[in-house]
Scaffold this motif. Structure first.
Motif, mmCIF file in Angstrom:
data_model
loop_
_atom_site.group_PDB
_atom_site.id
_atom_site.type_symbol
_atom_site.label_atom_id
_atom_site.label_comp_id
_atom_site.label_asym_id
_atom_site.label_seq_id
_atom_site.Cartn_x
_atom_site.Cartn_y
_atom_site.Cartn_z
ATOM 1 N N ALA A 90 -5.734 4.158 40.820
ATOM 2 C CA ALA A 90 -5.440 3.395 39.600
ATOM 3 C C ALA A 90 -6.205 3.970 38.405
ATOM 4 O O ALA A 90 -5.645 4.086 37.303
ATOM 5 N N ILE A 91 -7.449 4.346 38.613
ATOM 6 C CA ILE A 91 -8.250 4.940 37.529
ATOM 7 C C ILE A 91 -7.614 6.244 37.063
ATOM 8 O O ILE A 91 -7.467 6.485 35.863
ATOM 9 N N SER A 92 -7.218 7.066 38.000
ATOM 10 C CA SER A 92 -6.583 8.340 37.655
ATOM 11 C C SER A 92 -5.293 8.114 36.862
ATOM 12 O O SER A 92 -5.043 8.791 35.854
ATOM 13 N N LEU A 93 -4.487 7.183 37.310
ATOM 14 C CA LEU A 93 -3.227 6.892 36.615
ATOM 15 C C LEU A 93 -3.479 6.340 35.213
ATOM 16 O O LEU A 93 -2.809 6.735 34.251
ATOM 17 N N LEU A 94 -4.453 5.440 35.094
ATOM 18 C CA LEU A 94 -4.730 4.844 33.787
ATOM 19 C C LEU A 94 -5.313 5.861 32.809
ATOM 20 O O LEU A 94 -5.026 5.804 31.611
ATOM 21 N N ARG A 95 -6.096 6.794 33.292
ATOM 22 C CA ARG A 95 -6.601 7.849 32.392
ATOM 23 C C ARG A 95 -5.454 8.682 31.860
ATOM 24 O O ARG A 95 -5.445 9.071 30.694
ATOM 25 N N SER A 96 -4.487 8.941 32.699
ATOM 26 C CA SER A 96 -3.311 9.689 32.260
ATOM 27 C C SER A 96 -2.490 8.882 31.249
ATOM 28 O O SER A 96 -1.999 9.422 30.259
ATOM 29 N N VAL A 97 -2.373 7.589 31.487
ATOM 30 C CA VAL A 97 -1.637 6.718 30.560
ATOM 31 C C VAL A 97 -2.355 6.654 29.220
ATOM 32 O O VAL A 97 -1.721 6.665 28.161
ATOM 33 N N ASN A 98 -3.675 6.605 29.244
ATOM 34 C CA ASN A 98 -4.441 6.539 28.000
ATOM 35 C C ASN A 98 -4.249 7.789 27.149
ATOM 36 O O ASN A 98 -4.211 7.698 25.925
ATOM 37 N N ILE A 99 -4.110 8.927 27.788
ATOM 38 C CA ILE A 99 -3.866 10.163 27.046
ATOM 39 C C ILE A 99 -2.520 10.086 26.329
ATOM 40 O O ILE A 99 -2.394 10.509 25.190
ATOM 41 N N SER A 100 -1.533 9.525 27.006
ATOM 42 C CA SER A 100 -0.198 9.428 26.403
ATOM 43 C C SER A 100 -0.088 8.275 25.409
ATOM 44 O O SER A 100 0.906 8.182 24.700
ATOM 45 N N GLU A 101 -1.088 7.388 25.382
ATOM 46 C CA GLU A 101 -1.103 6.223 24.486
ATOM 47 C C GLU A 101 0.126 5.335 24.684
ATOM 48 O O GLU A 101 0.678 4.789 23.733
ATOM 49 N N TYR A 102 0.552 5.180 25.938
ATOM 50 C CA TYR A 102 1.741 4.377 26.242
ATOM 51 C C TYR A 102 1.521 2.898 25.958
ATOM 52 O O TYR A 102 2.346 2.260 25.333
ATOM 53 N N ASN A 103 0.396 2.358 26.447
ATOM 54 C CA ASN A 103 0.154 0.928 26.307
ATOM 55 C C ASN A 103 -1.342 0.713 26.079
ATOM 56 O O ASN A 103 -2.166 1.127 26.895
ATOM 57 N N PRO A 104 -1.726 0.032 24.989
ATOM 58 C CA PRO A 104 -3.155 -0.185 24.721
ATOM 59 C C PRO A 104 -3.873 -0.992 25.801
ATOM 60 O O PRO A 104 -5.078 -0.873 25.965
ATOM 61 N N LEU A 105 -3.133 -1.814 26.554
ATOM 62 C CA LEU A 105 -3.764 -2.584 27.626
ATOM 63 C C LEU A 105 -4.283 -1.700 28.756
ATOM 64 O O LEU A 105 -5.094 -2.146 29.569
ATOM 65 N N SER A 106 -3.836 -0.460 28.794
ATOM 66 C CA SER A 106 -4.324 0.438 29.839
ATOM 67 C C SER A 106 -5.828 0.670 29.706
ATOM 68 O O SER A 106 -6.521 0.856 30.704
ATOM 69 N N TRP A 107 -6.348 0.616 28.466
ATOM 70 C CA TRP A 107 -7.792 0.727 28.272
ATOM 71 C C TRP A 107 -8.524 -0.455 28.905
ATOM 72 O O TRP A 107 -9.582 -0.301 29.510
#
Length: 113
Positions: A79-96
């Motif tokens: 989950a941490i790995s996936l969320l770091r990738s999502v944060n790079i793409s700035e898909y959803n601010p809740l990922s932070w």
């Protein structure tokens, strides 16, 4: 009239296979989204994982899988790995937020901040 019918047939024969191939994934995506929105994370997780397996770089599927894993308290490293990738793409601010929650659970307080 014959020409119109031939053109219509040709149009449908060209576009029909593409939509037929996409429909299983569209249905799976719709199911995953509905379950996610209704907070049925246990049922949404296998669907998001299947979509993520097929479309590995899609931020929506990375985010959905990671949030389901977080809510179900399963596989925090994935989950941490996936969320770091999502944060790079700035898909959803809740990922932070979810990344911070997971890092906090792993006692990585400085990283969580």
């Amino acid at each position: 009239m014959k020409r119109f019918v031939c053109m219509l047939f040709l149009t449908f024969s060209v576009f029909l296979p593409d939509s037929a191939q996409d429909s299983p994934y569209a249905k799976l995506r719709t199911e995953a989204r509905m379950m996610f929105e209704s907070r049925d994370f246990k049922s949404a997780l296998p669907r998001f994982r299947d979509l993520l397996y097929r479309f590995q770089k899609e931020p929506e599927y990375q985010y959905g899988t990671a949030v389901c894993l977080t809510k179900l308290n399963q596989d925090p490293d994935e989950a941490i790995s996936l969320l770091r990738s999502v944060n790079i793409s700035e898909y959803n601010p809740l990922s932070w937020y979810y990344l911070g929650v997971l890092l906090h659970r792993k006692y990585l307080f400085e990283d969580a901040i």
